[in-house]
Design an enzyme around this catalytic site. Structure first.
Site, mmCIF file in Angstrom:
data_model
loop_
_atom_site.group_PDB
_atom_site.id
_atom_site.type_symbol
_atom_site.label_atom_id
_atom_site.label_comp_id
_atom_site.label_asym_id
_atom_site.label_seq_id
_atom_site.Cartn_x
_atom_site.Cartn_y
_atom_site.Cartn_z
ATOM 1 N N ASP A 48 0.880 -1.143 0.031
ATOM 2 C CA ASP A 48 0.173 -0.232 -0.137
ATOM 3 C C ASP A 48 1.015 1.236 -0.196
ATOM 4 O OD1 ASP A 48 -2.909 1.226 1.042
ATOM 5 O OD2 ASP A 48 -1.263 2.435 1.755
ATOM 6 N N TYR A 53 3.280 9.780 -0.582
ATOM 7 C CA TYR A 53 4.446 8.996 -0.115
ATOM 8 C C TYR A 53 5.911 9.431 -0.705
ATOM 9 C CZ TYR A 53 0.688 6.624 2.450
ATOM 10 O OH TYR A 53 -0.296 6.161 3.188
ATOM 11 N N LYS A 78 -2.870 5.908 -3.857
ATOM 12 C CA LYS A 78 -4.067 7.190 -3.427
ATOM 13 C C LYS A 78 -3.796 8.281 -4.246
ATOM 14 C CE LYS A 78 -3.552 4.859 0.893
ATOM 15 N NZ LYS A 78 -2.090 4.380 1.003
ATOM 16 N N HIS A 111 -7.365 9.814 -1.121
ATOM 17 C CA HIS A 111 -6.820 9.711 -0.081
ATOM 18 C C HIS A 111 -7.445 10.366 1.256
ATOM 19 C CE1 HIS A 111 -2.200 9.422 1.372
ATOM 20 N NE2 HIS A 111 -3.061 9.187 2.362
#
Length: 278
Positions: A48, A53, A78, A111
């Site tokens: 994930d 990120y 996301k 998200h």
């Protein structure tokens, strides 16, 4: 839930592993590549990540280097808040796919709802469009409260398959969990260990002692027995191994109730009703 590859069937028939690796705050480059590769080597099949990120390229490289057939893996990413809206979401998706080096995605999530922006419905239309085009096997949301889900579902064509939220013994989100169950939306936990805050909790330590398990293992087992998909983050191979070693014991009904009773409705992350970061 017999092992690390055990799956739950989402409402559209797609099988999603109950257990996976989260890569929040895992650094792009060597750290992302080695931790994801190590997880896959240990038998993890679900990874994930998220655009924000900043490690999608490393995740993609690890997938490529793993040698595991693509169809055996379940990859989630996301769309970030700044890219909400129809065209911008489609563009963000293409960008993520390029970084991951994948031809299709297993799960794509919004998200955060970012209610102040008022764009999650438009964003959802983009997810439906990509889903119908066969580019994504399942679509869902992250950090959506009951009010956001009700609003979205009032006129969506595809009901979200997954809602990934902060979930741990101090934040059991009972009402949200019930709502998701009733609407066949699979709940998924992020920050299941409350970013380490729960590791000294005496009740959990006591239960762990009985089974020869760590507090982390007790919490992750509790997640699964509550029928919540879970994705603990780690960059250490030995910790990943420990996290996944939860399929050889079962908590009793009393122990489950005891852990449920630790709830304080306390978050370590932002409140989804107020979080508007771009």
């Amino acid at each position: 839930m017999k092992n690390l590859q055990s799956t739950v069937t989402l409402h559209n028939g797609v099988e999603m592993p109950w257990f996976g690796l989260g890569v929040f705050k895992v650094k792009e480059g060597d750290e992302a590549v080695s931790s994801v590769r190590s997880a896959i080597e240990q038998g993890y099949r679900s990874i994930d990540t998220a655009a924000i990120y900043g490690n999608e390229e490393g995740v993609g490289q690890a997938i490529k280097e793993s040698g595991v057939p693509r169809e055996e893996l379940f990859i989630t990413t996301k769309v970030w808040n700044a890219n909400q809206g129809f065209e911008t979401t489609v563009a963000a998706f293409e960008e993520s796919m390029k970084k991951l080096g994948l031809h299709y995605l297993d799960l794509y999530l919004i998200h955060w709802p970012v209610p102040a922006k008022g764009k999650y419905k438009e964003t959802w239309k983009a997810l439906e469009y990509l889903y119908k085009a066969g580019k994504i096997r399942a679509i869902g949301v992250s950090n959506f409260q009951v009010s956001h889900l009700e609003d979205l579902m009032a006129d969506c064509e595809v009901v979200p398959m997954v809602n990934q939220v902060e979930y741990h013994p101090r934040l059991t989100q009972k009402e949200l969990h019930e709502f998701c169950k009733n609407n066949k939306i699979q709940l998924e936990a992020w920050s299941p260990l409350m970013q380490g805050e729960l590791l000294e909790e005496p009740t959990l330590a006591e239960i762990g002692k009985k089974y020869g398990k760590s507090v982390a293992q007790v919490i992750l087992r509790w997640d699964l027995q509550n029928e919540v998909v879970t994705i603990p983050k780690s960059v250490k191979p030995e910790r990943m191994k420990e996290n996944a070693d939860i399929f050889d014991f079962e908590l009793t009904t009393e122990e489950m109730a005891l852990i449920n009773s630790l709830n304080e409705d306390r978050r370590v992350g932002p409140n989804p009703d107020e979080f508007n970061r771009e």
